[in-house]
Write an enzyme that holds these catalytic residues in place. Structure first.
Site, PDB file in Angstrom:
ATOM      1  CB  CYS A 126      -0.988   0.032   1.170  1.00  0.00           C
ATOM      2  SG  CYS A 126      -1.874   1.521   1.293  1.00  0.00           S
ATOM      3  N   GLY A 127       0.782   1.992  -1.011  1.00  0.00           N
ATOM      4  CA  GLY A 127       1.503   3.343  -1.232  1.00  0.00           C
ATOM      5  C   GLY A 127       1.156   4.281  -0.362  1.00  0.00           C
ATOM      6  CG  HIS A 128      -3.127   5.164   1.211  1.00  0.00           C
ATOM      7  ND1 HIS A 128      -3.489   3.987   0.922  1.00  0.00           N
ATOM      8  CD2 HIS A 128      -3.492   5.531   2.457  1.00  0.00           C
ATOM      9  CE1 HIS A 128      -4.412   3.580   2.014  1.00  0.00           C
ATOM     10  NE2 HIS A 128      -4.320   4.386   2.837  1.00  0.00           N
ATOM     11  CG  ASP A 145      -6.731   4.588  -2.965  1.00  0.00           C
ATOM     12  OD1 ASP A 145      -6.780   5.413  -2.199  1.00  0.00           O
ATOM     13  OD2 ASP A 145      -5.673   3.928  -3.162  1.00  0.00           O
ATOM     14  N   GLY A 189      -0.755   4.359  -4.284  1.00  0.00           N
ATOM     15  CA  GLY A 189       0.765   4.410  -4.464  1.00  0.00           C
ATOM     16  C   GLY A 189       1.232   3.243  -5.203  1.00  0.00           C
ATOM     17  CB  SER A 190       0.691  -0.462  -4.753  1.00  0.00           C
ATOM     18  OG  SER A 190      -0.387  -0.669  -4.484  1.00  0.00           O
TER      19      SER A 190
END
Length: 387
Positions: free
Chosen positions: A108-110, A306, A311-312
Site C-alpha cells: 500500500c503506497g498511501h 481509493d 501508490g502501488s
C-alpha cells in the site's frame, strides 16, 4: 478521571477484550489507521507467515477496526510488525501488514507514505524498537528507513525539519518511497464478457469484450481505459455506482485468469488480482503527460474506492508505460485521484518516476487527523459490520 481517560484505560471494555490504540492519518484523503497498542503478538518466521496467522487467528480485530461502527467500508489500516526475517537480516527497520474491508493486502503506497512520517515522529521504542537506528541525513534533509511490506522491502525517504533539539517529519514536503520490482504482467488482454454479465454502458456501446493491461506494483492491478468500459471523461463526471458494477465484473473475470499472475518469481501469496484502475482516455497509448496529471479511479479489495491516487497503482502504471516505451528516462509524472483532480486538491496528488532495476519512486504527502482508543463494551459491535 473523565470519560475519555476511562475509555482509553479500558474501564469500559468487556471481559477478555483489549483497548486498541491507533494514530489516524490520511494521504490524499485516503485514511490510514495505524495500530500502535493492543494488537496481539503474531507467530511465524516470515512476514507472510505472520500475515497468514493474523488472518486465521486475529481477523476479528481487523473487522472490528475496519468496519462500522468504529470504521467504515472504505477504512484502511496498518499493523506494525517489529520483527521479521528482513529486520533480523538488517534489510529493514520494521515490518507492516496492511488491512482493509476484505482482508490483508500485499502493498500500500498511501499507507507507506503515512507510515514514513509516523515512524520518524514516534519516540516510543515499544512501537518502533529500531527507531534510534534511523538517522537524519543533514546534507539531504531527510531520514531513510526500510519498511518490510508483504511484497518486499520498500525504501522510504522522509523529509525532516528541526524543532528544538528534535528533527520531526516535515509535512510541507513529500515523502518518497522506492517500490519493489515492478513489471507489466500482460498488455492488451482481451476479456470476453458473458452476455448476462454485461453492464449497461457496455451494452450501449455494443461491445462484448474489453481490452485491459495487467501490471504489478507490489500488488497486481488491471489498468483499463474508461472508453473500454463504455464510460467517458471520468475526470469531470462519473456515476461511481455504475463504474463500481463494471469494474467488479472485470475483476471477477480477470481474477480467473490465473496464468496472468503466475511465473513472475513471486510468492504464491502475492499471485492474485488486488484492484482495477480505470484511467482516462489515452493512457497506455500515449505518454503519461508529465506533471499535467493523469486521473485514475481505483477499486480494490471488496470494491473499496481509493481516495488517493493509489501508490502501488502508480508503480504499476509507471511499469506499464515503461514496458510500452511511453515513459522518458527521468520523466516525473503526476497522478491524480478524483479528489486531487478537483480545483484546490493538488496537494493530494502523487508523482511517480521510473527508477533502476524495474523499481518506481512515488512521492506524496500525508497528514495526521487524530488518535483513538477503541474498546468493546457490547457483543453486538465486537466484530463490526458493513451495510
Amino acid at each position: 478521571m473523565d470519560v475519555f481517560a476511562k475509555v482509553s484505560s479500558g474501564d469500559y471494555s468487556s471481559k477478555g477484550s483489549t483497548v486498541i490504540k491507533t494514530v489516524e492519518m490520511h494521504t490524499g484523503g485516503e485514511p490510514t489507521r495505524i495500530i500502535i497498542h493492543g494488537y496481539p503478538t503474531l507467530e511465524g518466521r516470515t512476514l507472510l507467515e505472520k500475515r497468514s496467522y493474523a488472518r486465521s487467528q486475529f481477523d476479528e480485530i481487523r473487522q472490528r477496526l475496519m468496519r462500522e461502527p468504529r470504521g467504515h467500508r472504505e477504512m484502511y489500516g496498518a499493523i506494525l510488525v517489529a520483527e521479521t526475517e528482513k529486520t533480523r537480516s538488517g534489510e529493514a527497520d520494521i515490518g507492516v501488514l496492511f488491512c482493509h474491508n476484505e482482508g490483508y493486502s500485499t502493498m500500500c503506497g498511501h499507507a507507506t507514505i503515512a507510515l514514513g512520517r509516523f515512524l520518524i515522529d514516534t519516540e516510543d521504542e515499544e512501537v518502533f524498537p529500531r527507531r534510534k537506528q534511523v538517522h537524519f541525513d543533514e546534507a539531504q534533509g531527510e531520514y531513510r528507513l526500510g519498511l518490510h511490506a508483504p511484497c518486499g522491502v520498500v525504501e522510504v525517504k522522509v523529509p525532516g525539519v528541526r524543532k528544538g533539539d528534535r528533527v520531526m517529519s516535515d509535512p510541507k514536503r513529500e515523502v518518497k518511497f522506492t517500490s519493489v520490482r515492478t513489471f507489466a504482467a500482460t498488455t492488451n488482454l482481451v476479456v470476453e464478457v458473458p452476455k448476462e454479465l454485461r453492464w449497461k454502458e457496455l451494452r450501449e456501446a455494443d461491445k462484448a469484450a474489453v481490452k485491459v493491461d495487467v501490471a504489478y506494483g507490489g500488488a497486481f492491478y488491471v489498468v483499463v481505459q474508461e472508453e473500454e468500459l463504455g464510460f467517458a471523461r471520468i475526470r469531470e463526471e462519473v456515476d461511481l455506482k455504475r463504474l463500481d458494477a463494471a469494474t467488479a465484473v472485470v475483476k471477477r473475470l480477470v481474477s480467473g485468469r490465473k496464468e496472468v499472475f503466475r511465473g513472475h518469481g513471486l510468492e504464491s501469496d502475492l499471485e492474485y488480482l488486488y484492484g482495477v484502475i480505470v484511467v482516462d482516455e489515452g493512457e497506455g497509448e500515449v505518454g503519461l503527460g508529465g506533471l499535467e496529471g493523469r486521473v485514475g479511479i481505483c477499486f480494490f479489495a471488496d470494491q473499496q474506492i481509493d481516495r488517493s491516487p493509489t501508490g502501488s497503482g502508480v508503480s504499476a502504471r509507471v511499469a506499464l508505460a515503461r514496458a510500452k516505451g511511453l515513459l522518458r528516462e527521468g520523466e516525473r509524472v503526476r497522478f491524480d485521484s478524483l479528489l486531487s483532480a478537483r480545483a484546490g486538491g493538488a496537494g493530494g496528488s502523487f508523482v511517480g518516476s521510473a527508477a533502476p532495476d524495474g523499481r518506481v519512486v512515488v512521492e506524496g504527502r500525508a497528514f495526521y487527523t487524530g488518535a483513538s482508543a477503541f474498546v468493546v463494551e457490547d457483543a453486538f459491535s465486537r466484530g463490526g459490520f458493513l451495510l
